[in-house]
Scaffold this motif. Structure first.
Motif, PDB file in Angstrom:
ATOM      1  N   SER A  39     -36.019  46.566  73.440  1.00  0.00           N
ATOM      2  CA  SER A  39     -35.681  46.003  74.923  1.00  0.00           C
ATOM      3  C   SER A  39     -35.842  47.398  75.619  1.00  0.00           C
ATOM      4  O   SER A  39     -35.698  48.563  75.290  1.00  0.00           O
ATOM      5  CB  SER A  39     -34.696  45.475  75.001  1.00  0.00           C
ATOM      6  N   ASN A  76     -30.186  42.105  69.869  1.00  0.00           N
ATOM      7  CA  ASN A  76     -30.813  41.431  71.082  1.00  0.00           C
ATOM      8  C   ASN A  76     -31.696  40.004  70.351  1.00  0.00           C
ATOM      9  O   ASN A  76     -32.436  39.447  71.084  1.00  0.00           O
ATOM     10  CB  ASN A  76     -31.827  42.315  71.664  1.00  0.00           C
ATOM     11  N   ASP A 108     -38.206  34.071  70.965  1.00  0.00           N
ATOM     12  CA  ASP A 108     -37.952  34.630  69.704  1.00  0.00           C
ATOM     13  C   ASP A 108     -36.295  34.535  69.481  1.00  0.00           C
ATOM     14  O   ASP A 108     -35.850  34.301  68.590  1.00  0.00           O
ATOM     15  CB  ASP A 108     -38.145  36.154  69.738  1.00  0.00           C
ATOM     16  N   LEU A 109     -35.552  34.715  70.667  1.00  0.00           N
ATOM     17  CA  LEU A 109     -34.046  34.948  70.606  1.00  0.00           C
ATOM     18  C   LEU A 109     -33.527  33.134  70.377  1.00  0.00           C
ATOM     19  O   LEU A 109     -32.822  33.132  69.612  1.00  0.00           O
ATOM     20  CB  LEU A 109     -33.557  34.929  72.246  1.00  0.00           C
ATOM     21  N   TYR A 147     -41.280  41.133  72.142  1.00  0.00           N
ATOM     22  CA  TYR A 147     -40.618  40.003  71.879  1.00  0.00           C
ATOM     23  C   TYR A 147     -40.568  39.161  72.943  1.00  0.00           C
ATOM     24  O   TYR A 147     -40.716  39.524  74.020  1.00  0.00           O
ATOM     25  CB  TYR A 147     -39.397  40.148  70.931  1.00  0.00           C
ATOM     26  N   GLU A 200     -31.681  48.920  69.073  1.00  0.00           N
ATOM     27  CA  GLU A 200     -31.741  47.625  68.393  1.00  0.00           C
ATOM     28  C   GLU A 200     -31.541  47.754  66.936  1.00  0.00           C
ATOM     29  O   GLU A 200     -32.702  48.070  65.941  1.00  0.00           O
ATOM     30  CB  GLU A 200     -32.828  46.562  68.919  1.00  0.00           C
ATOM     31  N   PRO A 236     -38.300  43.123  77.757  1.00  0.00           N
ATOM     32  CA  PRO A 236     -38.925  42.970  76.326  1.00  0.00           C
ATOM     33  C   PRO A 236     -39.994  43.909  75.933  1.00  0.00           C
ATOM     34  O   PRO A 236     -40.884  43.557  76.698  1.00  0.00           O
ATOM     35  CB  PRO A 236     -38.656  41.602  75.820  1.00  0.00           C
ATOM     36  N   SER A 262     -34.471  39.657  68.739  1.00  0.00           N
ATOM     37  CA  SER A 262     -35.753  39.677  68.994  1.00  0.00           C
ATOM     38  C   SER A 262     -36.449  39.528  67.559  1.00  0.00           C
ATOM     39  O   SER A 262     -37.875  39.243  67.974  1.00  0.00           O
ATOM     40  CB  SER A 262     -35.936  40.942  69.431  1.00  0.00           C
ATOM     41  N   LYS A 263     -35.989  39.507  66.425  1.00  0.00           N
ATOM     42  CA  LYS A 263     -36.858  39.357  65.404  1.00  0.00           C
ATOM     43  C   LYS A 263     -36.264  38.129  64.543  1.00  0.00           C
ATOM     44  O   LYS A 263     -35.495  38.219  63.576  1.00  0.00           O
ATOM     45  CB  LYS A 263     -36.847  40.759  64.659  1.00  0.00           C
ATOM     46  N   TYR A 298     -34.056  42.515  80.496  1.00  0.00           N
ATOM     47  CA  TYR A 298     -34.310  43.085  79.442  1.00  0.00           C
ATOM     48  C   TYR A 298     -35.638  43.819  79.304  1.00  0.00           C
ATOM     49  O   TYR A 298     -35.768  44.755  78.361  1.00  0.00           O
ATOM     50  CB  TYR A 298     -33.912  41.869  78.100  1.00  0.00           C
TER      51      TYR A 298
END
Ligand code: SF4
Length: 426
Positions: free
Chosen positions: A193, A278, A321-322, A317, A249, A314, A280-281, A312
């Motif tokens: 991010s 965050n 994704d969140l 991502y 992160e 990104p 993201s994954k 953020y």
């Protein structure tokens, strides 16, 4: 305690000495709007709060004689950085002069003075005392850190945490060296991010510094487990948390986290392993849930995609994704907290409130951590403009409304331990 009447406005001189202006009453700001407050909007300034003198900014107060807002010309504006566990309801109100410096990464609550006491606009959202300043004795933090470093000089993460406890006075690192409650496990030197108000990395052209520096190495699963197992086995109400203010992160090093969690759980089943992230994954979240992760905290300035993306930024991502990460966490029945950056005028704005209720219902969120947004309010308003026809309902009113509509939802400021998680998740 609430004051018996509306406190007077405060101003400061160039040296930061603070005075009250008895011709003006303290007011609040919600988004870009100035608000007249009542005595019930204020509480005594909690111990552990800080005062800020705001350079290049003139305080605005309410003049009961003229029934108008008026700028205080006697000095500079003053704000409170409210102690942890308290959620602010109004920012301080001021006029910014041209070329005024950008404010550093703190939250600027309204503050006033009456009957020999300071008052601010906030309320205690979490009864947990883990970061109350009267809980800390730096003498013991230092003594324990020295003893533990001598006993274990090879552990780089231990050395990093001692720096956090002795230089940044990080409450989580200090609790670790006091062998109690929540301990931090930072692991990641980088992030995917580019948060405008990142507290661990600030590009030069932002004209402010980050409040702490990022960890420069990735600890091994063995170094992490060495710290976590001891803490989980011996501390009261133990929680160990990946994802700290002194790193990027943690999901960018998820394999290390997976191996560390597995190693920890071969040695102890006590306490809670939490991840501040965050989110993201989603695929990494799935692997960590399988390994034994019990709680995640997803950080968000807004639950509306357009506002989230503006803050953020990104790199690789999407907002989806969140959502997918939260869906997976729910599938594994782990605790899901939203680390919700509270900004009066935004968080309680009608569109945001509706989106928040939808998110809580859709993902059956376990907890909202109502945390004050540490950013210069005017800078944030430039980056994430408020919708024109905004009708904020008030932060306290918002929390009350959410509590009524979602009685199973837990509210606070900190990652809960086993007792609360087991009570709410069963
Ligand atoms: S997610 Fe955290 S580390 Fe990454 S940019 Fe944002 S605040 Fe910084």
């Amino acid at each position: 305690m609430q004051p018996s009447e509306i406190p007077y406005l405060l101003y400061s001189d160039d040296k930061g000495n603070i005075f009250e202006d008895t011709s003006l009453l303290a007011i609040g700001r919600s988004g870009t709007r100035q608000e007249i407050l009542s005595a019930s909007d204020f509480i005594e300034l909690p111990e552990g709060s800080d005062f800020f003198h705001l350079p290049g900014r003139r305080a605005i107060g309410f003049d009961p004689k003229t029934n108008n807002f008026r700028e205080c010309e006697k000095g500079w504006a003053v704000a409170a950085f409210v102690a942890p566990a308290y959620t602010l309801t109004h920012h301080a109100a001021w006029n910014t002069e041209p070329n005024a410096p950008r404010l550093p990464l703190y939250a600027y609550a309204a503050i006033g003075w009456i009957n020999d006491k300071f008052y601010t606009t906030a309320f205690r959202i979490d009864p947990d005392i883990r970061q109350d300043c009267n809980q800390f004795n730096q003498f013991y933090v230092e003594k324990n850190a020295k003893r533990m470093l001598k006993a274990n000089p090879a552990n780089r993460l231990l050395k990093h945490l001692s720096h956090c406890a002795l230089v940044y006075f990080c409450p989580a690192a200090r609790n670790y060296f006091m062998n109690r409650w929540e301990a931090p496990l930072p692991t990641s030197p980088s992030c995917n991010s580019r948060c405008v108000g990142c507290i661990s990395y600030q590009p030069k052209d932002h004209w402010i510094t980050s409040t702490q520096n990022r960890i420069t190495f990735i600890p091994t699963p063995e170094e992490i487990a060495e710290i976590a197992v001891e803490h989980l086995n011996t501390a009261p109400n133990p929680v160990v948390s990946f994802g700290q203010g002194c790193e990027g992160e943690p999901l960018l090093v998820w394999e290390t986290l997976r191996d560390a969690i597995k190693l920890i759980r071969t040695k102890t089943h006590k306490g809670i392993i939490n991840l501040n992230t965050n989110a993201s994954k989603p695929e990494a979240i799935e692997e960590l849930c399988k390994a034994g992760l019990q709680s995640i905290r997803v950080s968000m300035n807004s639950v509306q995609e357009q506002h989230y993306l503006k803050y953020y930024n990104p790199t690789n991502y999407t907002f989806a994704d969140l959502m997918e990460s939260m869906r997976i966490a729910k599938k594994y029945k782990i605790w899901i907290s939203i680390n919700y950056f509270v900004f009066p005028g935004y968080t309680d704005e009608a569109g945001e409130v509706a989106a928040l209720k939808k998110l809580i219902s859709e993902f059956d969120i376990s907890m909202i951590q109502w945390r004050n947004f540490n950013i210069d309010p005017e800078w944030y308003s430039e980056i994430v403009p408020l919708p024109a026809d905004t009708h904020p309902i008030g932060i306290k009113n918002l929390v009350d409304q959410i509590q009524k509509e979602f009685p199973k939802l837990y509210h606070g400021y900190f990652n809960p331990g086993e007792e609360i998680i087991n009570r709410y998740l069963k």
